[in-house]
Design a protein around this motif. Structure first.
Motif, PDB file in Angstrom:
ATOM      1  N   GLY A  58      -6.942  -7.113  16.000  1.00 62.23           N
ATOM      2  CA  GLY A  58      -8.126  -7.552  15.290  1.00 62.23           C
ATOM      3  C   GLY A  58      -9.207  -6.510  15.304  1.00 62.23           C
ATOM      4  O   GLY A  58      -9.010  -5.380  15.742  1.00 62.23           O
ATOM      5  N   GLY A  59     -10.377  -6.924  14.804  1.00 59.84           N
ATOM      6  CA  GLY A  59     -11.507  -6.029  14.774  1.00 59.84           C
ATOM      7  C   GLY A  59     -12.815  -6.792  14.767  1.00 59.84           C
ATOM      8  O   GLY A  59     -12.889  -7.914  14.265  1.00 59.84           O
ATOM      9  N   VAL A  60     -13.835  -6.167  15.345  1.00 56.82           N
ATOM     10  CA  VAL A  60     -15.200  -6.687  15.313  1.00 56.82           C
ATOM     11  C   VAL A  60     -16.031  -5.590  14.670  1.00 56.82           C
ATOM     12  O   VAL A  60     -16.057  -4.452  15.156  1.00 56.82           O
ATOM     13  CB  VAL A  60     -15.708  -7.031  16.726  1.00 56.82           C
ATOM     14  N   ALA A  61     -16.692  -5.929  13.552  1.00 48.03           N
ATOM     15  CA  ALA A  61     -17.314  -4.885  12.755  1.00 48.03           C
ATOM     16  C   ALA A  61     -18.424  -5.435  11.877  1.00 48.03           C
ATOM     17  O   ALA A  61     -18.883  -6.541  12.059  1.00 48.03           O
ATOM     18  CB  ALA A  61     -16.240  -4.223  11.892  1.00 48.03           C
ATOM     19  N   GLY A  62     -18.805  -4.640  10.880  1.00 45.36           N
ATOM     20  CA  GLY A  62     -19.821  -5.033   9.913  1.00 45.36           C
ATOM     21  C   GLY A  62     -20.925  -4.013   9.860  1.00 45.36           C
ATOM     22  O   GLY A  62     -20.698  -2.817   9.815  1.00 45.36           O
ATOM     23  N   GLY A  63     -22.169  -4.505   9.894  1.00 45.26           N
ATOM     24  CA  GLY A  63     -23.332  -3.645   9.827  1.00 45.26           C
ATOM     25  C   GLY A  63     -24.390  -4.271   8.946  1.00 45.26           C
ATOM     26  O   GLY A  63     -24.218  -5.378   8.418  1.00 45.26           O
ATOM     27  N   GLU A  64     -25.485  -3.565   8.806  1.00 47.48           N
ATOM     28  CA  GLU A  64     -26.589  -4.057   7.987  1.00 47.48           C
ATOM     29  C   GLU A  64     -26.099  -4.370   6.579  1.00 47.48           C
ATOM     30  O   GLU A  64     -25.387  -3.587   5.962  1.00 47.48           O
ATOM     31  CB  GLU A  64     -27.692  -3.000   7.924  1.00 47.48           C
ATOM     32  N   GLY A  65     -26.448  -5.563   6.102  1.00 50.98           N
ATOM     33  CA  GLY A  65     -26.056  -5.979   4.763  1.00 50.98           C
ATOM     34  C   GLY A  65     -24.730  -6.714   4.687  1.00 50.98           C
ATOM     35  O   GLY A  65     -24.359  -7.197   3.626  1.00 50.98           O
ATOM     36  N   PHE A  66     -23.997  -6.806   5.790  1.00 52.31           N
ATOM     37  CA  PHE A  66     -22.728  -7.522   5.790  1.00 52.31           C
ATOM     38  C   PHE A  66     -22.964  -8.972   6.191  1.00 52.31           C
ATOM     39  O   PHE A  66     -23.701  -9.254   7.128  1.00 52.31           O
ATOM     40  CB  PHE A  66     -21.719  -6.875   6.754  1.00 52.31           C
ATOM     41  N   GLN A  67     -22.345  -9.889   5.474  1.00 50.38           N
ATOM     42  CA  GLN A  67     -22.465 -11.312   5.760  1.00 50.38           C
ATOM     43  C   GLN A  67     -21.605 -11.671   6.969  1.00 50.38           C
ATOM     44  O   GLN A  67     -20.431 -11.304   7.008  1.00 50.38           O
ATOM     45  CB  GLN A  67     -22.016 -12.142   4.557  1.00 50.38           C
ATOM     46  N   PRO A  68     -22.151 -12.386   7.957  1.00 51.09           N
ATOM     47  CA  PRO A  68     -21.338 -12.822   9.088  1.00 51.09           C
ATOM     48  C   PRO A  68     -20.183 -13.710   8.622  1.00 51.09           C
ATOM     49  O   PRO A  68     -20.356 -14.566   7.757  1.00 51.09           O
ATOM     50  CB  PRO A  68     -22.322 -13.619   9.947  1.00 51.09           C
ATOM     51  N   ARG A  69     -19.005 -13.469   9.201  1.00 53.04           N
ATOM     52  CA  ARG A  69     -17.831 -14.270   8.864  1.00 53.04           C
ATOM     53  C   ARG A  69     -16.729 -13.997   9.873  1.00 53.04           C
ATOM     54  O   ARG A  69     -16.728 -12.991  10.559  1.00 53.04           O
ATOM     55  CB  ARG A  69     -17.329 -13.950   7.462  1.00 53.04           C
ATOM     56  N   VAL A  70     -15.814 -14.919   9.934  1.00 52.90           N
ATOM     57  CA  VAL A  70     -14.576 -14.742  10.686  1.00 52.90           C
ATOM     58  C   VAL A  70     -13.459 -14.813   9.659  1.00 52.90           C
ATOM     59  O   VAL A  70     -13.458 -15.678   8.788  1.00 52.90           O
ATOM     60  CB  VAL A  70     -14.404 -15.828  11.768  1.00 52.90           C
ATOM     61  N   LEU A  71     -12.523 -13.910   9.748  1.00 50.58           N
ATOM     62  CA  LEU A  71     -11.494 -13.775   8.724  1.00 50.58           C
ATOM     63  C   LEU A  71     -10.152 -13.510   9.385  1.00 50.58           C
ATOM     64  O   LEU A  71     -10.081 -12.777  10.360  1.00 50.58           O
ATOM     65  CB  LEU A  71     -11.877 -12.586   7.819  1.00 50.58           C
ATOM     66  N   PHE A  72      -9.098 -14.127   8.857  1.00 48.95           N
ATOM     67  CA  PHE A  72      -7.758 -13.778   9.310  1.00 48.95           C
ATOM     68  C   PHE A  72      -6.966 -13.244   8.130  1.00 48.95           C
ATOM     69  O   PHE A  72      -7.233 -13.568   6.980  1.00 48.95           O
ATOM     70  CB  PHE A  72      -7.038 -14.963   9.975  1.00 48.95           C
ATOM     71  N   TYR A  73      -6.007 -12.378   8.441  1.00 48.11           N
ATOM     72  CA  TYR A  73      -5.156 -11.756   7.423  1.00 48.11           C
ATOM     73  C   TYR A  73      -3.741 -12.297   7.547  1.00 48.11           C
ATOM     74  O   TYR A  73      -3.197 -12.393   8.647  1.00 48.11           O
ATOM     75  CB  TYR A  73      -5.113 -10.235   7.603  1.00 48.11           C
TER      76      TYR A  73
END
Length: 126
Positions: A58-73
């Motif tokens: 998995g990964g924990v990521a994002g940054g300014e401007g990214f909407q918080p979410r949890v996602l599976f592939y």
């Protein structure tokens, strides 16, 4: 399922939180695409280091401007075909297919929303 992501506006704090909570260790680098995370701000987690050692990557990521979410592939043999089927069943394409820069070969990722608006990831070939 083949991968999970936890995305937020402050990925370093999220990594600290989940690292302390679950003992996760991160290898920070680039995401597969800038649509997923700011460059250099994707914290990879190896499934072998989670829980009893049998978890998924998995990964924990994002940054300014990214909407918080949890996602599976979900792993699929053909991402474009899976996206078209999701659309035919009332879902909506949100991203991709996009090449997975970190992988060798023809691995691509994509996102779609289901009929209820839940965001789901796909991983497979073009």
């Amino acid at each position: 399922m083949v991968h999970f992501e936890i995305i937020g506006t402050d990925p370093a704090k999220l990594r600290g939180y989940y690292g302390e909570l679950f003992g996760w260790e991160f290898a920070v680098g680039d995401a597969s695409t800038e649509a997923v995370s700011q460059p250099g701000n994707y914290g990879f987690v190896q499934g072998s280091s989670t829980g009893d050692g049998t978890g998924i990557n998995g990964g924990v990521a994002g940054g300014e401007g990214f909407q918080p979410r949890v996602l599976f592939y979900v792993g699929v043999p053909d991402v474009e075909t899976a996206l078209r089927k999701a659309e035919s069943l009332g879902g909506a394409r949100r991203m991709g297919p996009e090449p997975e820069r970190a992988a060798e070969g023809d691995l691509v990722v994509a996102h779609f929303t289901d009929r209820e608006g839940n965001l789901i990831g796909l991983a497979g070939t073009a």
